[in-house]
Design an enzyme around this catalytic site. Sequence first.
Site, PDB file in Angstrom:
ATOM      1  CD  GLU A   1      -1.018   3.092   3.317  1.00  8.03           C
ATOM      2  OE1 GLU A   1      -0.525   4.445   2.295  1.00  8.03           O
ATOM      3  OE2 GLU A   1      -0.778   2.203   3.599  1.00  8.03           O
TER       4      GLU A   1
ATOM      5  CG  HIS B   1       3.272   3.567   1.728  1.00  7.42           C
ATOM      6  ND1 HIS B   1       1.524   3.195   1.737  1.00  7.42           N
ATOM      7  CD2 HIS B   1       3.546   3.368   0.986  1.00  7.42           C
ATOM      8  CE1 HIS B   1       1.755   3.077  -0.004  1.00  7.42           C
ATOM      9  NE2 HIS B   1       3.880   3.037  -0.279  1.00  7.42           N
TER      10      HIS B   1
ATOM     11  CG  ASP C   1       6.265   1.147   4.151  1.00  2.00           C
ATOM     12  OD1 ASP C   1       6.525   2.404   5.421  1.00  2.00           O
ATOM     13  OD2 ASP C   1       5.918   1.520   3.327  1.00  2.00           O
TER      14      ASP C   1
ATOM     15  CB  ALA D   1       3.163  -6.107   0.855  1.00  8.91           C
ATOM     16  NE  ARG D   2      -0.288  -0.441  -3.073  1.00  9.15           N
ATOM     17  CZ  ARG D   2       0.994   0.336  -2.734  1.00  9.15           C
ATOM     18  NH1 ARG D   2       2.289   0.141  -2.215  1.00  9.15           N
ATOM     19  NH2 ARG D   2       1.181   0.452  -4.052  1.00  9.15           N
TER      20      ARG D   2
HETATM   21  C1  GLV Z   1       4.448   2.388  -3.362  1.00 10.14           C
HETATM   22  O1  GLV Z   1       4.026   1.980  -2.309  1.00 10.14           O
HETATM   23  C2  GLV Z   1       4.045   2.088  -4.850  1.00 10.14           C
HETATM   24  O2  GLV Z   1       3.308   1.756  -5.121  1.00 10.14           O
HETATM   25  O3  GLV Z   1       5.521   2.412  -5.674  1.00 10.14           O
END
Ligand code: GLV
Length: 322
Positions: free
Chosen positions: A268, A287, A263, A238-239
Amino acid sequence: MLASADQMTVCFAHVAYQMQARFALRECGIASFEVRDRAGLDARIAEADVLVVSGLWHNGLAQLGGKLRFIQSIGAGTDQFDRAALSAKGIRLASAAGVNARAVSEHAMSLILALARRLPEARDNQAKKVWRGMIGDLTQREDELTDKTLVIVGLGRIGGRLAQLARAFDMRVIGVRRDPAGGRGAADEVHALSALPALLPAADFVALTCPLTPETTNLIDAAALARMQRSAYLVNCARGRVVDEPALVAALQAGAIAGAAIDVTWEEPLPAESPLWTAPGAFITPHTAGETRRYEDNVLDILMENLSRQWRGELALLNQVV
Ligand code: GLV
């Protein structure tokens, strides 16, 4: 009102994607240019009627973009945009939700499989030329997914497809979403976000596929981690900010959970000095969950649809955010 196709300019801003090259193949007669970094974007934003951007965005750009009318996000998430500021400037924003739903759900499933099959350890052993023998310790042995419980936080396009994939592995899937009335899809059950603490003790895997919002910020904090089983795994696609990162590192170091496939991180790229790199049981991908060779074209399909809608004077955009 957006200028007509022959009067407007699109700026593609991304560090790596081949947005402009793929756009040129469509031969739609719209002027465009590409920038690869923040300085380039700051320098040329004033030329753009339409901006196609994700990580290079910063909120100061809304003030610099003189004729900017529309932003097509390259990302599915749009948490980096100040919606009120865009709206005050009359700049519309659409997300690219859906473009990476297949990629992210497949990545999340890969991480679940990798953790269950202990692939990170196998790869580490390969680097050391170690052929690990069979092991009696059940907590350390590879496992199967049948009947394991997966709690998916966020049952949108990504989480919904992850539920389908996990069901194909005979997992029991419990979905958690802001609005449970939105449906359970392939999940066996669906609950409101507020039910998460009560669901965590039953989870063998907790997968995060939700947007970053005030409700999901620090959702997986020390208290949430403490409710998970020692044998359970966390998967974050997600984040970074959905997880209290220092609390996760502490939980991994204490063996309070079995592992975490991550991820996304608070910062980052993840700084070299972050203890997450070496926390026991941490498996990190940079990511890349959303990466796919179809990415550019998937975004351009949404961009073209949204330009057409605006030229037709339609108010509603595809994936409209502002
Ligand atoms: C990736 O993290 C997106 O928001 O597409």
